[in-house]
Design an enzyme around this catalytic site. Structure first.
Site, PDB file in Angstrom:
ATOM      1  N   ASN A   1       0.987  -1.086   0.027  1.00 43.23           N
ATOM      2  CA  ASN A   1       0.011  -0.022   0.008  1.00 43.23           C
ATOM      3  C   ASN A   1       0.915   1.110   0.160  1.00 43.23           C
ATOM      4  O   ASN A   1       1.821   1.410   0.855  1.00 43.23           O
ATOM      5  CB  ASN A   1      -0.742   0.220   1.197  1.00 43.23           C
ATOM      6  CG  ASN A   1      -1.870   1.247   1.166  1.00 43.23           C
ATOM      7  OD1 ASN A   1      -2.827   1.264   0.171  1.00 43.23           O
ATOM      8  ND2 ASN A   1      -1.833   2.246   2.260  1.00 43.23           N
ATOM      9  N   GLU A   2       0.721   1.905  -0.781  1.00 46.79           N
ATOM     10  CA  GLU A   2       1.421   3.435  -1.071  1.00 46.79           C
ATOM     11  C   GLU A   2       2.693   3.177  -0.631  1.00 46.79           C
ATOM     12  O   GLU A   2       3.201   3.684   0.533  1.00 46.79           O
ATOM     13  CB  GLU A   2       0.703   4.582  -0.242  1.00 46.79           C
ATOM     14  CG  GLU A   2      -0.523   4.971  -0.489  1.00 46.79           C
ATOM     15  CD  GLU A   2      -1.171   6.224   0.061  1.00 46.79           C
ATOM     16  OE1 GLU A   2      -0.512   6.362   1.129  1.00 46.79           O
ATOM     17  OE2 GLU A   2      -1.866   6.855  -0.459  1.00 46.79           O
TER      18      GLU A   2
ATOM     19  N   GLU B   1      -7.819   5.740  -4.218  1.00 49.54           N
ATOM     20  CA  GLU B   1      -8.276   6.320  -2.934  1.00 49.54           C
ATOM     21  C   GLU B   1      -8.601   7.878  -3.210  1.00 49.54           C
ATOM     22  O   GLU B   1      -7.668   8.528  -3.839  1.00 49.54           O
ATOM     23  CB  GLU B   1      -7.225   6.356  -1.800  1.00 49.54           C
ATOM     24  CG  GLU B   1      -6.821   5.068  -1.254  1.00 49.54           C
ATOM     25  CD  GLU B   1      -5.890   4.947  -0.058  1.00 49.54           C
ATOM     26  OE1 GLU B   1      -5.677   6.160   0.356  1.00 49.54           O
ATOM     27  OE2 GLU B   1      -5.109   3.972  -0.038  1.00 49.54           O
TER      28      GLU B   1
HETATM   29  C1  GAL Z   1      -3.371   6.990   2.597  1.00 47.79           C
HETATM   30  C2  GAL Z   1      -3.326   5.374   2.901  1.00 47.79           C
HETATM   31  C3  GAL Z   1      -4.686   4.991   3.494  1.00 47.79           C
HETATM   32  C4  GAL Z   1      -5.276   5.945   4.534  1.00 47.79           C
HETATM   33  C5  GAL Z   1      -5.488   7.422   3.777  1.00 47.79           C
HETATM   34  C6  GAL Z   1      -6.023   8.435   4.754  1.00 47.79           C
HETATM   35  O1  GAL Z   1      -2.048   7.381   2.467  1.00 47.79           O
HETATM   36  O2  GAL Z   1      -3.330   4.634   1.778  1.00 47.79           O
HETATM   37  O3  GAL Z   1      -4.535   3.887   4.271  1.00 47.79           O
HETATM   38  O4  GAL Z   1      -4.308   6.017   5.540  1.00 47.79           O
HETATM   39  O5  GAL Z   1      -4.222   7.593   3.358  1.00 47.79           O
HETATM   40  O6  GAL Z   1      -6.174   9.378   4.041  1.00 47.79           O
END
Ligand code: GAL
Length: 684
Positions: free
Chosen positions: A152-153, A316
């Site tokens: 993830n990221e 996201e």
């Molecule tokens: C991203 C991450 C997610 C969550 C989100 C919150 O960076 O992939 O898991 O933490 O931010 O904004």
């Protein structure tokens, strides 16, 4: 290496992160029912589940995940299954402290947060791949499985690690790049400050030292760090392709959030995924929503450029507020729809959120969700349901691509080099020039693809080179050849200065583009924050206010000087030049104009770049209101996305077609304040 499997959706993916492990199992069914009600058709599951999947070195538990996937499948909700490698369990980090991140000051990061692993740790690599294989073997034939998602990221919190494993891997990387230590010394200019190395073994990561580290050393370290994270993704992907060929694999990039340049060179990463996926969050509190829409446009256009123009996956975005800014802004009613639609307009075929159900404990309990703490009887949920309905109506536009006529050249390596604290000015961020240009061009009605300088640019009539500090020698020639055939090229200050080793080109600035532009800079003259200087035309008209940068500059005899500085130390020197090249032109802008000045310049250049038969009917509207217009095309069909981010109703130029959201004709169409329309018409 196994074959790539492209992601080929038949519906616009709408959904996001669902973390059932955070809830009593009795609540899962009701949650999935609510998601179904909101027309969620895709859930990303298992992102942070390693400690539950593998509670101990030899213990495994997949039962809960089996159950969660079955519930989703019952409701035809596809699963993007994460490999769960983003955060190792505490037992692992305790057992293998050497796998934890060491920062530039030598501090080993404590257990208790997330993503605390070194990208070059052999023990982490081995344990993570074991987990990936177990997951792949278990779910390869699961009917809900639509796509794999590695980690993830990657690099969000562990972009750099200064441990011994990293040092060893860095040396191997350097040896691969330079072969001999003499070549490394040459590339790094190591005679400076007595830095010549006798062997690769003497080289270390550029951790905190007495004063500035060598800029090329730091640049190579950044390149290495990006490659080290990419290697983790590729290693996971290879296991997935081995066990489960035919299922696409992706991972979420982080392009365009806030001022952060980021630590990964996603142009290099793009070929490693079956679809480019991105996460984007608007940053800051801004009373004008238009500014937020510009942030989204920047990120989306950048992501699309990285994807080579292909449809991409928004993995996201926030349903409303996040939890990690100083003051977290809640989206007012109606904004969610416009936000999601602007990513779809700019080429996404998926609109996913972090997160679907709001946590009640842990660090993200105040991060917004589709189902908030208040439950389904809430404005947030009702807006999500309405949005889900509309997104479903966009299915016919899947696979269409954004029509962009303008390319802007951006490059992470160049941005990293600009971040070194020894540059003439650190008063602005590396992508600030590109962002100012992007904003001006977008307001001038252009749709811009951010492209890598080495990409094929031949389809663009207008190419902008905004502060591309570091580039190959041949780029100037390539742009000159395009200009000869009629293209318009706009180059700004801080472009073409150095080569890939960050060695400055001699003979005057802007090095690689001096011939193309017909100018010669002898000295940089950066301006402090807040200071502006007027650029005026030969007739005395004010063209723009220069900010951040000036140069001691002369123009060749055949180069037109369109503006000169009005006052200050460089009064009378060129502030805007244009050279006629074949049937095209090349402009040089030795400063960063104020927004209105930049808009006027972008409009005048763009007007000339348009084929005279097809003037842009929306250009005036976009320049003078908060309306966003983007076109996606497929075959002979064009989808015109029009979004009104402002608070004034507008009338749009007549189009022949129908709004695919409402079915209404677009013969004479109004776009009410805050509204969104998607007109299906034919492409000219
Ligand atoms: C991203 C991450 C997610 C969550 C989100 C919150 O960076 O992939 O898991 O933490 O931010 O904004």
């Amino acid at each position: 290496m196994a074959e790539m499997t492209r992601w080929a959706p038949d519906r616009v993916a709408f959904g996001g992160d669902w973390n059932p492990e955070q809830w009593p199992v009795e609540e899962w069914e009701a949650q999935v029912r609510a998601l179904d009600q909101a027309k969620v058709n895709l859930a990303r599951v298992g992102v942070f589940s390693w400690s539950l999947l593998q509670p101990g070195p030899d213990e495994w538990d997949f039962a809960w995940l089996d159950h969660a996937m079955a519930l989703l499948h019952e409701r035809r909700i596809d699963v993007v299954l994460a490999t769960s490698t983003a955060s190792p369990p505490p037992w692992f980090s305790r057992m293998h402290p050497e796998s934890r991140v060491i920062d530039e000051r030598g501090y080993r990061h404590e257990i208790g947060s997330r993503q605390n692993w070194c990208p070059s740790s052999p023990v982490f690599r081995q344990a993570s791949l074991t987990l990936v294989r177990r997951l792949a073997e278990r779910y390869v034939d699961h009917p809900a499985l639509r796509m794999w998602h590695t980690n993830n990221e990657l690099g969000c919190h562990n972009a750099e690690c200064f441990c011994e494993h990293s040092a060893t891997a860095f040396r191997v990387w350097l040896r691969d790049r330079y072969r001999t230590i003499a070549r490394l010394n040459e590339a790094w200019g190591a005679r400076f400050w007595s830095q010549s190395y006798a062997s690769f073994d003497e080289v270390a990561p550029p951790a905190v030292s007495t004063t500035f580290s060598n800029p090329t050393h730091v640049l190579d370290w950044r390149r290495f760090c990006s490659d080290a994270l990419l290697a983790q993704h590729v290693a996971e992907r290879e296991v997935l392709r081995d066990v489960a060929p035919g299922i696409p694999v992706t991972t979420n990039f982080m392009i365009g959030t806030g001022n952060s340049v980021g630590r990964s060179d996603y142009f290099r990463w793009a070929a490693s995924v079956d679809v480019v996926a991105n996460d984007h969050y608007e940053v800051g509190w801004d009373s004008s929503e238009a500014r937020l829409h510009e942030q989204r446009a920047w990120s989306a256009d950048f992501t699309r450029g990285v994807a080579g123009g292909a449809p991409w996956f928004l993995m996201e975005h926030a349903p409303s507020g996040v939890n990690w800014q100083t003051v977290n802004r809640t989206r007012p009613p109606g904004e969610l729809r416009r936000a999601t639609m602007s990513y779809l307009a700019r080429g996404a075929d998926a609109a996913c959120f972090f997160q679907l159900v709001q946590s009640t404990s842990g660090a993200e309990k105040y991060h917004s969700a589709i189902v908030p703490h208040a439950g389904t009887d809430s404005r947030a949920f009702r807006e999500a349901c309405a949005l889900g309905e509309e997104v479903a109506r966009l299915a016919e536009a899947i696979g269409s691509t954004v029509h962009a006529d303008t390319a802007m050249l951006v490059d992470w390596e160049s941005a990293w080099a600009l971040q070194h604290p020894t540059m003439p000015s650190n008063g602005f961020e590396p992508f600030d020039i590109a962002k100012a240009a992007h904003r001006a061009l977008t307001r001038a009605g252009a749709t811009v693809d951010m492209r890598h300088p080495r990409d094929d640019l031949s389809s663009y009539r207008f190419v902008v080179v905004p502060g591309l500090y570091l580039c190959d020698d041949e780029l100037g020639d390539r742009l000159e050849a395009m200009a000869r055939k009629g293209a318009r090229i706009l180059v700004t200050c801080l472009s073409g200065i150095a080569d890939a080793t960050d060695r400055v080109r001699g003979g005057g600035y802007p090095g690689a583009f001096r011939r193309l532009l017909g100018v010669r800079g002898e000295a940089f003259a950066p301006l402090p924050a807040g200071r502006t200087v007027a650029a005026v035309s030969p007739e005395g008209a004010g063209l723009y206010q220069g900010r951040f940068w000036q140069e001691e500059l002369t123009a060749d005899a055949e180069t037109e000087v369109l503006a000169r500085w009005n006052d200050g130390a460089w009064a009378g020197q060129p502030a805007l030049t244009r050279r006629s090249v074949g049937s095209g032109f090349a402009w040089y802008l030795p400063s960063i104009p104020d927004p209105d000045g930049f808009l006027a310049l972008a409009r005048s250049i763009r007007r000339g770049a348009e084929p005279s038969s097809a003037p842009d009917p929306f250009a005036d509207l976009v320049a003078t209101t908060d309306v966003e217009v983007v076109r996606r095309r497929t075959g002979g069909v064009e989808y015109v996305f029009a979004l009104n981010h402002g608070d004034i109703d507008v009338t749009l130029p007549a189009l022949e077609g129908r709004d695919i959201l409402t079915g209404q004709s677009a013969a004479s169409w109004k776009l009410r304040a805050g509204d969104v329309r998607v007109i299906r018409t034919s492409s000219s």
